[in-house]
Design a protein around this motif. Structure first.
Motif, short mmCIF file in Angstrom:
data_model
loop_
_atom_site.label_atom_id
_atom_site.label_comp_id
_atom_site.label_asym_id
_atom_site.label_seq_id
_atom_site.Cartn_x
_atom_site.Cartn_y
_atom_site.Cartn_z
N ARG A 18 -9.43 10.21 5.51
CA ARG A 18 -8.11 10.46 6.00
C ARG A 18 -8.29 11.50 6.81
O ARG A 18 -8.48 12.74 6.39
N THR A 21 -4.24 11.95 10.90
CA THR A 21 -3.34 10.85 11.32
C THR A 21 -3.94 9.54 11.21
O THR A 21 -2.81 8.51 10.85
N TYR A 22 -4.91 9.63 10.83
CA TYR A 22 -5.67 8.20 10.91
C TYR A 22 -6.50 8.00 9.85
O TYR A 22 -7.19 8.83 8.98
N ARG A 23 -6.44 6.60 9.03
CA ARG A 23 -7.21 6.36 7.88
C ARG A 23 -8.14 5.16 8.67
O ARG A 23 -7.87 4.36 9.31
N PHE B 179 -1.05 -5.89 -1.83
CA PHE B 179 0.09 -4.66 -1.91
C PHE B 179 -0.75 -3.70 -2.78
O PHE B 179 -0.21 -2.62 -3.13
N GLY B 180 -2.01 -3.82 -3.33
CA GLY B 180 -2.63 -2.66 -3.93
C GLY B 180 -2.38 -2.49 -5.34
O GLY B 180 -1.99 -1.44 -5.68
N ALA B 181 -2.07 -3.60 -6.12
CA ALA B 181 -1.53 -3.59 -7.42
C ALA B 181 -2.66 -3.08 -8.31
O ALA B 181 -3.65 -3.08 -8.29
N LEU B 185 -0.99 -3.71 -13.86
CA LEU B 185 0.08 -4.31 -13.14
C LEU B 185 -0.31 -5.77 -13.01
O LEU B 185 0.81 -6.77 -13.25
N SER C 74 -1.74 6.77 9.54
CA SER C 74 -1.56 6.89 8.11
C SER C 74 0.05 7.34 8.00
O SER C 74 0.47 7.72 8.82
N GLY C 78 1.48 5.95 0.57
CA GLY C 78 1.51 4.66 0.33
C GLY C 78 0.67 3.86 1.46
O GLY C 78 -0.25 4.56 2.15
N ARG C 79 0.78 2.59 1.33
CA ARG C 79 -0.23 1.61 2.42
C ARG C 79 0.26 1.84 3.93
O ARG C 79 1.50 1.82 4.17
N GLU C 80 -0.59 1.84 4.51
CA GLU C 80 -0.39 1.47 6.08
C GLU C 80 0.07 0.38 6.61
O GLU C 80 0.98 0.27 7.47
N ASP C 81 -0.17 -0.62 5.88
CA ASP C 81 0.10 -2.03 6.51
C ASP C 81 0.74 -3.27 5.11
O ASP C 81 0.60 -2.77 4.03
N ALA C 82 1.27 -3.78 5.52
CA ALA C 82 1.98 -4.70 4.47
C ALA C 82 1.91 -6.16 5.12
O ALA C 82 2.24 -6.38 6.60
N GLY C 103 6.35 -4.80 -3.82
CA GLY C 103 5.41 -4.09 -3.13
C GLY C 103 5.52 -2.57 -3.30
O GLY C 103 4.48 -1.85 -3.40
N VAL C 105 6.63 -1.45 -6.33
CA VAL C 105 6.16 -1.36 -7.68
C VAL C 105 4.69 -1.20 -7.59
O VAL C 105 4.15 -0.39 -8.31
N CYS C 106 3.99 -2.05 -6.78
CA CYS C 106 2.66 -1.89 -6.56
C CYS C 106 2.16 -0.54 -6.21
O CYS C 106 1.07 0.21 -6.46
N VAL C 154 8.37 -2.14 1.80
CA VAL C 154 7.17 -1.05 1.46
C VAL C 154 7.12 0.12 2.45
O VAL C 154 6.69 0.99 2.31
#
Lengths: 297, 275, 265
Positions: A18, A21-23, B179-181, B185, C74, C78-82, C103, C105-106, C154
């Protein structure tokens, strides 16, 4: 052509850094796994399966020998095998096997021969199936062993009683799914056939019966278990001839090795029968992508 | 059949469908009752006119009389209580141990590989054959019956549960990964609900087998219980009471089956295959 | 490209499946370079087997690439993408609200708050009042809307969509396309949209990335210069037809040129 992932033999891992700004996600070659590990991974399933069986019998044997498990009651794998060798030399044993086999075969065949046609007829006429449903479900849910004293009252303690018990076990196991199978024939297909003015007979042979086959097969599968149980229970009660009686007598004589050998025989019978049904099923259903019979029950 | 449904084809929901459903359900019940009453009547008549020997098949009226007598005098209650007790304890114990065990085996691939050959082998064994051995080991009392019920139920439950875990839809699992659970979960939100119908099937099958086990054990060695009741009156040639015992067992078996089926229906929507 | 308003930047991404025994390999994705700016709507378009879905899954992390590098903008947490999947994959045992909240909850949001945060997204996709219903009570189009809402909830910077409308009938599909644009305008996300339908790609996107199979690679990056906001009627306009035609010829020509009679894999 079989395609396997590259990852199987070259390990990859993701590096995520990280920055502000980027991953970043990138793949990197790690190392080659050694050939032993590779060989193991391919055969893991069979190896572990064998390990499981071996551990079971091994622990049993060791436990029996060291006295952790009372050898009187539980015997040991070695003893069971020895008892087996001893048994197969006795003519009495083969007589028992013959009797049990006869009971099984006649009872099962009769059950199948009666249950399938009856089941189809009952299932076809909706109102008839409504009428008989409670009775069929009742007898199917009833532990057939409860009927033994009754059957004994009717036909005595001979081989007929055992055949009847075997028959009852198989009959209800097969007829209930068959009725259900006929009832759930896909309405759409029925409509198609009717729109082509198919006669009732043609409807039957080309549509209803093939669609019902999976249900019948499911019934047969359940019947295998029930039929074997029927043989055992009937023989236990009647105490005359048969592998079931052999088991009981062995228990009385405190010969658990012989007892377990008898149990083993039934297991073998069950496995063979199940495999046979499985093969038959696969043959009959070459055209089917999946089975919904299991779901429906 | 076709004509009936087309008449209601105009109503795509609500009243029309509800009416048709009610009519169908009522028809089913009506014919069911008709079948029950009809055959009972036939039976009664056949027995009364001597077509069927009373000693062989008894008659509904006689069975009813025996029931009134034995229930009234309270003679039958201890038997019922004993059987229920033996069944219930062993059954619950098997569920409490079997379901988590099945989940574990299903979820961890290596454990599954290790145990599955063994499990299928033991599942294929008619464990009723072991009842003489169990009675030998554990004697005549409650323990023997408990062990029988426990063994017979647990394998059905475990095998069913494992099969249920294996049938979790791959696309659901993909989604949780997307979703990365966390693993926990995933278990809570996907594996458990997905497996539940299979667990219920296992419970249903296990219950049936356990019932057979209880009765068998009682036949072979007991001095109480419905199975004992039946075999006892069998030796007395008291057909009516034998039938009564059979009816009781049958009713119990049907009751359990229906309860499980009701639960299954309630959660039917959980099945991943939505049509 | 170092500009910080790039949502996604991929370099040299390659996905290769190798068969150990016959020592052949299938290259699903070969050497893909792609930059997607913040807020852009980009389509990956191509026939089946061109690697577009594979590439999407690599971005999402469902697959691991053989080689290459991807940079994702980033977010704070949380996640960058869904991802929006092709079949809705809603959990039949959860209500619509719980599904949409899944999403979150995950990502670790407690259930109550997740439900609260998910609620407005149900309205956004046009499913007002259906929060308490279960998936089996929803039509295919509605299920896909819920699917979309889940990915939106998300609140990731990037939305990945894998042929989300493929299983819908033609009318519903068009409706959903128009809805998607409305939602995209409201939510201001970066979208990478995979499809094999040319009209869908042209209608929805700022850029259409055309891909070809065997091996999967990018053969064109076409900027769609049609005015926004776009109504469905724009599909009948001559400019639209021109784009469609050009792309079609590009794909067809490519298929001709690389036509091999033998099916691989």
């Amino acid at each position: 052509m079989v395609i396997r992932f590259l990852q199987d033999w070259i390990q990859y891992y993701w590096v995520t850094e990280r920055t502000a700004t980027y991953r970043t996600i990138h793949a990197r070659v790690r190392r080659r796994r050694n050939p032993v590990a590779r060989w193991y991974r391919r055969r893991e399933r069979t190896l572990l399966g064998i390990a499981g069986v071996v551990s079971f019998f091994g622990l049993w044997q060791i436990g029996s020998m060291t006295g952790l498990i009372d050898p009187f009651f539980f015997s040991s794998p070695a003893d069971v095998v020895l008892a087996g060798f001893e048994e197969v030399r006795l003519p009495r044993f083969w007589n028992d096997v013959k009797v049990s086999a006869v009971e099984l075969i006649i009872g099962s065949l009769a059950a199948f021969a009666l249950a399938v046609p009856l089941g189809i007829v009952i299932g076809w006429y909706r109102r008839v199936s409504y009428t008989f449903d409670p009775w069929l479900n009742f007898f199917n849910a009833l532990p057939r062993i409860a009927l033994i004293p009754l059957v004994v009252l009717w036909v005595g303690l001979g081989i007929e009683m055992k055949i009847v018990i075997v028959f009852l076990g198989g009959f209800f196991s097969i007829i209930v799914p068959t009725v259900q199978g006929v009832r759930t024939v896909d309405r759409q297909m029925l409509d198609v056939a009717r729109s082509f003015r198919a006669s009732n007979i043609r409807l039957f042979t080309s549509l209803v019966i093939p669609a019902t086959v999976p249900f019948i097969v499911t019934g047969v599968r359940i019947a295998i278990g029930r039929v074997l149980i029927g043989v055992i229970l009937a023989e236990l009660y009647a105490q005359t001839d048969g592998v079931g009686v052999m088991i009981d007598k062995a228990a009385a004589a405190l010969r658990s090795d012989r007892l377990l050998f008898g149990v083993l025989l039934f297991t073998l019978a069950g496995i063979i029968a199940t495999e046979a049904v499985g093969t038959l099923e696969r043959y009959l259903q070459r055209w089917r992508p999946n089975l919904e019979a299991e779901e429906a029950l | 059949m076709a004509a009936r449904t087309s008449r209601f084809a105009f109503f795509d929901s609500g009243l029309g469908r509800r009416l048709a459903g009610l009519a169908a359900a009522n028809e089913r019940v009506a014919y069911g009752v008709l079948g029950f009453v009809g055959i009972s009547l036939l039976w009664e008549v056949a027995s009364g006119t001597g077509l069927i020997r009373r000693s062989l098949l008894s008659a509904p009226s006689l069975i009813w009389k025996a029931a009134v007598t034995d229930f009234g005098s309270g003679a039958i209650w201890p038997h019922i209580a004993t059987s229920l007790n033996e069944f219930g304890l062993g059954f619950l114990l098997a569920l409490v141990i079997g379901i988590p065990l099945g989940l574990l085996i299903g979820m961890f691939r290596r454990v599954d590989y290790f145990a599955s050959v063994l499990l299928s082998g033991i599942y294929a064994t008619p464990k009723v054959a072991l009842v003489p051995l169990i009675i030998l080991v554990a004697g005549i009392g409650l323990e023997a019956k408990l062990i029988v019920v426990f063994l017979l139920t647990i394998f059905a439950v475990v095998v069913s549960t494992v099969s249920g875990v294996h049938s979790v839809a791959q696309r659901h699992l993909d989604l949780t990964r997307s979703f990365g659970a966390s693993r926990w979960l995933v278990f809570r939100s996907v594996v458990l609900p997905s497996t539940f119908p299979f667990i219920l099937t296992g419970v249903r099958i296990g219950a049936g087998r356990a019932l057979v086990g209880v009765v068998t054990a009682e036949f072979l060695s007991a001095n109480e219980g419905v199975g004992y009741y039946i075999s006892l009156y069998g030796t007395f040639l008291d057909t009516s009471r034998v039938m009564l015992g059979i009816v009781l067992l049958g009713v119990f078996g049907v009751a359990i089956g229906e309860i499980v089926r009701l639960i299954e229906k309630r959660f039917e929507v959980w099945r991943p295959e939505i049509s | 490209m170092t500009s910080t308003d790039l949502a996604l930047s991929a370099r040299g991404v390659r996905m290769e499946y190798r068969d150990r025994s016959s020592d052949t390999s299938l290259v699903a994705v070969e050497n893909v370079d792609l930059d997607v700016a913040d807020g852009e709507f980009v389509s990956l378009l191509g026939p089946s087997g061109c690697g577009k879905s594979t590439f999407l899954k690599i971005i999402n992390g469902l697959l691991k690439a053989t080689a290459g590098e991807i940079k994702l903008r980033s977010v704070v947490k949380g996640r960058e993408d869904a991802m929006v999947f092709q079949d809705s994959a809603l959990f039949p045992w959860y209500s619509v609200l719980d599904n949409v909240a899944y999403g979150l909850v995950c990502a670790g949001v407690p259930r109550k708050e997740a439900r609260k945060r998910a609620s407005p997204f149900i309205d956004l996709v046009g499913l007002q009042g259906f929060g308490g219903k279960y998936p089996y009570q929803l039509s295919g189009g509605m299920q896909q809307r819920a699917n979309l809402a889940r990915a939106l909830a998300v609140d990731s910077a990037i939305l990945l969509m894998d042929e989300p409308f493929a299983s819908l009938d033609a009318q519903t599909r068009e409706l959903m396309q128009s809805e998607l644009l409305r939602i995209w305008n409201a939510a201001k996300k970066t979208v990478v949209f995979v499809t094999h339908q040319i009209d869908e790609a042209v209608y929805l996107s700022d850029r259409v990335i055309v891909m070809a199979p065997r091996p999967g690679r990018i053969i064109a990056d076409i900027h769609i210069d049609l005015p926004r906001p776009r109504q469905l009627s724009i599909k009948r306009s001559p400019e639209f037809a021109t784009y469609e035609n050009d792309i079609w010829r590009l794909i067809a020509g490519h298929q001709q040129a690389t036509a091999d009679p033998v099916q691989s894999a």
